[in-house]
Design a protein around this motif. Structure first.
Motif, PDB file in Angstrom:
ATOM      1  N   ALA A  59       0.917  -1.200   0.051  1.00  0.00           N
ATOM      2  CA  ALA A  59       0.146   0.177   0.040  1.00  0.00           C
ATOM      3  C   ALA A  59       0.974   1.258  -0.004  1.00  0.00           C
ATOM      4  CB  ALA A  59      -0.734  -0.024   1.249  1.00  0.00           C
ATOM      5  N   ALA A  60       1.988   1.091   0.993  1.00  0.00           N
ATOM      6  CA  ALA A  60       2.943   2.550   0.914  1.00  0.00           C
ATOM      7  C   ALA A  60       3.601   2.482  -0.461  1.00  0.00           C
ATOM      8  CB  ALA A  60       3.785   2.343   1.949  1.00  0.00           C
ATOM      9  N   ALA A  61       3.796   1.561  -1.143  1.00  0.00           N
ATOM     10  CA  ALA A  61       4.916   1.534  -2.456  1.00  0.00           C
ATOM     11  C   ALA A  61       3.598   1.947  -3.373  1.00  0.00           C
ATOM     12  CB  ALA A  61       5.291   0.158  -2.816  1.00  0.00           C
ATOM     13  N   PHE A  62       2.350   1.676  -3.445  1.00  0.00           N
ATOM     14  CA  PHE A  62       1.485   2.081  -4.464  1.00  0.00           C
ATOM     15  C   PHE A  62       1.071   3.275  -3.994  1.00  0.00           C
ATOM     16  CE2 PHE A  62      -2.881   3.176  -5.252  1.00  0.00           C
ATOM     17  CZ  PHE A  62      -2.973   2.605  -6.469  1.00  0.00           C
ATOM     18  N   SER A  63       0.926   3.878  -3.006  1.00  0.00           N
ATOM     19  CA  SER A  63       0.761   5.352  -2.767  1.00  0.00           C
ATOM     20  C   SER A  63       2.055   6.247  -3.315  1.00  0.00           C
ATOM     21  CB  SER A  63       0.622   5.498  -1.298  1.00  0.00           C
ATOM     22  OG  SER A  63      -0.489   4.952  -0.630  1.00  0.00           O
ATOM     23  N   GLU A  64       3.043   5.881  -3.020  1.00  0.00           N
ATOM     24  CA  GLU A  64       4.430   6.439  -3.623  1.00  0.00           C
ATOM     25  C   GLU A  64       4.250   6.625  -5.073  1.00  0.00           C
ATOM     26  OE1 GLU A  64       9.220   6.602  -3.107  1.00  0.00           O
ATOM     27  OE2 GLU A  64       8.096   5.349  -2.174  1.00  0.00           O
ATOM     28  N   ALA A  65       3.890   5.441  -5.932  1.00  0.00           N
ATOM     29  CA  ALA A  65       4.136   5.449  -7.265  1.00  0.00           C
ATOM     30  C   ALA A  65       3.023   5.984  -7.863  1.00  0.00           C
ATOM     31  CB  ALA A  65       3.890   3.701  -7.757  1.00  0.00           C
ATOM     32  N   VAL A  66       1.926   6.229  -7.318  1.00  0.00           N
ATOM     33  CA  VAL A  66       1.001   7.134  -7.912  1.00  0.00           C
ATOM     34  C   VAL A  66       0.776   8.532  -7.229  1.00  0.00           C
ATOM     35  CG1 VAL A  66      -0.811   5.247  -8.714  1.00  0.00           C
ATOM     36  CG2 VAL A  66      -1.152   6.536  -6.214  1.00  0.00           C
ATOM     37  N   LYS A  67       1.874   8.827  -6.545  1.00  0.00           N
ATOM     38  CA  LYS A  67       2.039  10.411  -6.112  1.00  0.00           C
ATOM     39  C   LYS A  67       1.004  10.802  -5.116  1.00  0.00           C
ATOM     40  CE  LYS A  67       5.218  11.684  -9.771  1.00  0.00           C
ATOM     41  NZ  LYS A  67       5.356  10.384 -10.021  1.00  0.00           N
ATOM     42  N   LEU A  68       0.497   9.844  -4.262  1.00  0.00           N
ATOM     43  CA  LEU A  68      -0.705  10.423  -3.176  1.00  0.00           C
ATOM     44  C   LEU A  68       0.156  11.344  -2.179  1.00  0.00           C
ATOM     45  CD1 LEU A  68      -2.496   6.942  -2.430  1.00  0.00           C
ATOM     46  CD2 LEU A  68      -3.099   8.851  -4.087  1.00  0.00           C
ATOM     47  N   THR A  69      -0.394  12.180  -1.446  1.00  0.00           N
ATOM     48  CA  THR A  69       0.092  13.041  -0.541  1.00  0.00           C
ATOM     49  C   THR A  69       0.349  12.116   0.615  1.00  0.00           C
ATOM     50  OG1 THR A  69      -2.114  13.805   0.338  1.00  0.00           O
ATOM     51  CG2 THR A  69      -0.938  15.107  -1.530  1.00  0.00           C
ATOM     52  N   LYS A  70       0.948  12.674   1.847  1.00  0.00           N
ATOM     53  CA  LYS A  70       1.045  12.131   2.897  1.00  0.00           C
ATOM     54  C   LYS A  70      -0.106  11.683   3.484  1.00  0.00           C
ATOM     55  CE  LYS A  70       3.187  12.180   7.489  1.00  0.00           C
ATOM     56  NZ  LYS A  70       3.973  13.135   8.452  1.00  0.00           N
ATOM     57  N   LYS A  71      -1.234  12.442   3.649  1.00  0.00           N
ATOM     58  CA  LYS A  71      -2.509  12.355   4.171  1.00  0.00           C
ATOM     59  C   LYS A  71      -3.454  11.492   3.176  1.00  0.00           C
ATOM     60  CE  LYS A  71      -5.491  15.764   4.260  1.00  0.00           C
ATOM     61  NZ  LYS A  71      -6.249  17.140   4.774  1.00  0.00           N
ATOM     62  N   GLN A  72      -3.242  11.584   1.981  1.00  0.00           N
ATOM     63  CA  GLN A  72      -3.954  10.640   1.221  1.00  0.00           C
ATOM     64  C   GLN A  72      -3.357   9.215   1.371  1.00  0.00           C
ATOM     65  OE1 GLN A  72      -2.982  12.568  -2.682  1.00  0.00           O
ATOM     66  NE2 GLN A  72      -5.205  13.459  -2.741  1.00  0.00           N
ATOM     67  N   SER A  73      -2.073   9.137   1.392  1.00  0.00           N
ATOM     68  CA  SER A  73      -1.514   7.933   1.593  1.00  0.00           C
ATOM     69  C   SER A  73      -1.717   7.152   3.054  1.00  0.00           C
ATOM     70  CB  SER A  73      -0.032   7.843   1.687  1.00  0.00           C
ATOM     71  OG  SER A  73       0.449   8.474   0.529  1.00  0.00           O
ATOM     72  N   GLU A  74      -2.191   7.937   4.039  1.00  0.00           N
ATOM     73  CA  GLU A  74      -2.693   7.532   5.304  1.00  0.00           C
ATOM     74  C   GLU A  74      -4.055   6.891   5.317  1.00  0.00           C
ATOM     75  OE1 GLU A  74      -2.173  10.738   8.059  1.00  0.00           O
ATOM     76  OE2 GLU A  74       0.036  10.396   8.276  1.00  0.00           O
ATOM     77  N   PHE A  75      -4.813   7.546   4.407  1.00  0.00           N
ATOM     78  CA  PHE A  75      -6.337   7.283   4.088  1.00  0.00           C
ATOM     79  C   PHE A  75      -6.324   5.823   3.358  1.00  0.00           C
ATOM     80  CE2 PHE A  75     -10.292   7.154   2.005  1.00  0.00           C
ATOM     81  CZ  PHE A  75     -11.061   7.518   2.741  1.00  0.00           C
ATOM     82  N   PHE A  76      -5.497   5.871   2.397  1.00  0.00           N
ATOM     83  CA  PHE A  76      -5.338   4.813   1.703  1.00  0.00           C
ATOM     84  C   PHE A  76      -4.927   3.402   2.339  1.00  0.00           C
ATOM     85  CE2 PHE A  76      -3.189   1.781  -1.414  1.00  0.00           C
ATOM     86  CZ  PHE A  76      -4.333   1.159  -2.178  1.00  0.00           C
ATOM     87  N   ALA A  77      -3.922   3.670   3.232  1.00  0.00           N
ATOM     88  CA  ALA A  77      -3.491   2.354   4.397  1.00  0.00           C
ATOM     89  C   ALA A  77      -4.781   2.110   5.169  1.00  0.00           C
ATOM     90  CB  ALA A  77      -2.266   2.948   5.013  1.00  0.00           C
ATOM     91  N   LEU A  98     -11.544   5.988   9.233  1.00  0.00           N
ATOM     92  CA  LEU A  98     -11.553   6.522   7.997  1.00  0.00           C
ATOM     93  C   LEU A  98     -12.475   7.778   7.813  1.00  0.00           C
ATOM     94  CD1 LEU A  98     -12.541   3.339   5.502  1.00  0.00           C
ATOM     95  CD2 LEU A  98     -10.585   4.803   5.440  1.00  0.00           C
ATOM     96  N   ILE A  99     -13.559   7.694   8.558  1.00  0.00           N
ATOM     97  CA  ILE A  99     -14.704   8.939   8.783  1.00  0.00           C
ATOM     98  C   ILE A  99     -13.992  10.041   9.478  1.00  0.00           C
ATOM     99  CG2 ILE A  99     -16.576   7.580   8.206  1.00  0.00           C
ATOM    100  CD1 ILE A  99     -17.325   7.884  11.265  1.00  0.00           C
ATOM    101  N   SER A 100     -12.778   9.818  10.469  1.00  0.00           N
ATOM    102  CA  SER A 100     -12.012  10.746  10.927  1.00  0.00           C
ATOM    103  C   SER A 100     -11.164  11.805  10.267  1.00  0.00           C
ATOM    104  CB  SER A 100     -11.002  10.239  11.765  1.00  0.00           C
ATOM    105  OG  SER A 100     -10.005   9.693  11.501  1.00  0.00           O
ATOM    106  N   PHE A 101     -10.863  11.387   9.027  1.00  0.00           N
ATOM    107  CA  PHE A 101     -10.449  12.548   7.836  1.00  0.00           C
ATOM    108  C   PHE A 101     -11.465  13.456   7.408  1.00  0.00           C
ATOM    109  CE2 PHE A 101      -7.910   8.784   7.784  1.00  0.00           C
ATOM    110  CZ  PHE A 101      -6.510   9.284   7.459  1.00  0.00           C
ATOM    111  N   LYS A 102     -11.106  14.596   7.826  1.00  0.00           N
ATOM    112  CA  LYS A 102     -12.080  15.730   7.534  1.00  0.00           C
ATOM    113  C   LYS A 102     -12.354  15.967   6.147  1.00  0.00           C
ATOM    114  CE  LYS A 102      -8.661  19.541   6.984  1.00  0.00           C
ATOM    115  NZ  LYS A 102      -8.219  20.840   7.517  1.00  0.00           N
ATOM    116  N   ASP A 103     -11.553  15.655   5.165  1.00  0.00           N
ATOM    117  CA  ASP A 103     -11.828  15.408   3.598  1.00  0.00           C
ATOM    118  C   ASP A 103     -12.543  14.279   3.251  1.00  0.00           C
ATOM    119  OD1 ASP A 103     -10.407  17.866   3.376  1.00  0.00           O
ATOM    120  OD2 ASP A 103      -8.413  16.921   3.295  1.00  0.00           O
ATOM    121  N   SER A 104     -13.029  13.170   4.229  1.00  0.00           N
ATOM    122  CA  SER A 104     -13.505  12.056   3.715  1.00  0.00           C
ATOM    123  C   SER A 104     -14.981  12.478   3.206  1.00  0.00           C
ATOM    124  CB  SER A 104     -13.529  11.096   4.662  1.00  0.00           C
ATOM    125  OG  SER A 104     -14.199   9.858   4.532  1.00  0.00           O
TER     126      SER A 104
END
Length: 288
Positions: A59-77, A98-104
């Motif tokens: 999941a971390a490698a995928f997030s880096e490969a598609v250039k997710l931000t740090k917060k987006q990477s945390e949401f993806f995990a 998941l619902i704790s992310f203010k952008d969710s």
């Protein structure tokens, strides 16, 4: 890039990223996408089909490969952990993460509905209000419920139901339901429904200890059927449920609230998943 905060399924998010890139560049194949995110095509196909899970390292490698931000990477995990959770308790924990992310968008779409299904007595209170006139007599309202709830719980239920517009106040200040039945097209997640069903099943067990046989219908049947017959049974149950909802909606003079539970679940593995040599001779001949 699709908005990750709008997703509750990480596999769908991965598939939509590929679809969007392919729309921009028709040569961006699944093989190309697999190479970008650091795996082979077969593995990516299994991920998208749901036949294999992914690790947090992937999941971390995928997030880096598609250039997710740090917060987006945390949401993806968190999304990966929610989707792959093995127990109801873990699913609840990661859903709340998941619902704790203010952008969710999950929070916008279903946080309130999640709260409604989190307590079994919210639905019970709403149903009772169709028969019982209530202003601020919270103790009496709580005693209408089986098992009884406290005045504080009754007041909390009324406040929530008002906020969700499931009930309103009439001209005389009494709480009344806005609709006879809650529409079944609410955007609720699996975790919400699981919360509600678990509580309902617990109350079904408690029903054995109160009331009389005339007050309840509890039965169980164990059957062996094919996949085709099982699908027909599911269709019959859906139709039966809709007929019950229709009867309840047309009832002009209800006098009591009930829970209607339908449980159909496997208690064995399928025959083709059993260990070799475990079939009886008669079964083997029938399958031949």
């Amino acid at each position: 890039m699709p908005d990750i905060y709008a997703y509750s399924d990480y596999r769908k998010f991965i598939a939509d990223i590929h679809a969007e890139k392919k729309e921009v560049n028709s040569r961006f194949s699944l093989r190309t996408f697999a190479r970008v995110i650091g795996c082979d095509t077969a593995h990516l196909t299994r991920i998208l089909k749901g036949t294999t899970n992914i690790s947090l390292d992937f999941a971390a490698a995928f997030s880096e490969a598609v250039k997710l931000t740090k917060k987006q990477s945390e949401f993806f995990a968190a999304l990966v952990r929610y989707n792959q959770a093995k127990t109801h308790e873990d699913k609840k924990k990661f859903f709340e993460r998941l619902i704790s992310f203010k952008d969710s968008s999950i929070k916008v779409v279903s946080a309130d509905q999640y709260e409604f299904y989190d307590k079994w007595y919210y639905s019970a209170v709403r149903t009772v209000l169709g028969m019982y006139r209530c202003k601020d007599n919270y103790r009496e309202l709580g005693e209408c419920i089986i098992p009884a709830i406290s005045p504080i719980e009754a007041k909390k239920a009324l406040d929530l139901l008002l906020r969700l517009s499931f009930i309103t106040l009439d001209d005389n200040g009494y709480y009344i339901p806005i609709e006879p039945l809650i529409k079944n097209d609410l955007l609720v997640s699996t975790i919400e429904i699981n919360n509600f069903m678990i509580a309902s099943l617990d109350r079904a067990k408690q029903a054995l200890d109160f009331g009389t046989r005339e007050d309840r219908v509890l039965s169980t049947t164990t059957l062996a059927v094919s996949k085709a017959t099982f699908d027909k049974i599911k269709d019959e149950l859906r139709d039966f449920r809709m007929r019950i909802l229709s009867l309840a909606k047309e009832d002009a003079d209800p006098t009591r609230a009930y829970d209607f539970n339908f449980q159909v679940f496997p208690i064995s593995r399928t025959i083709d998943a059993l260990p070799q040599g475990s079939l009886s001779r008669a079964t083997e001949e029938a399958l031949a």
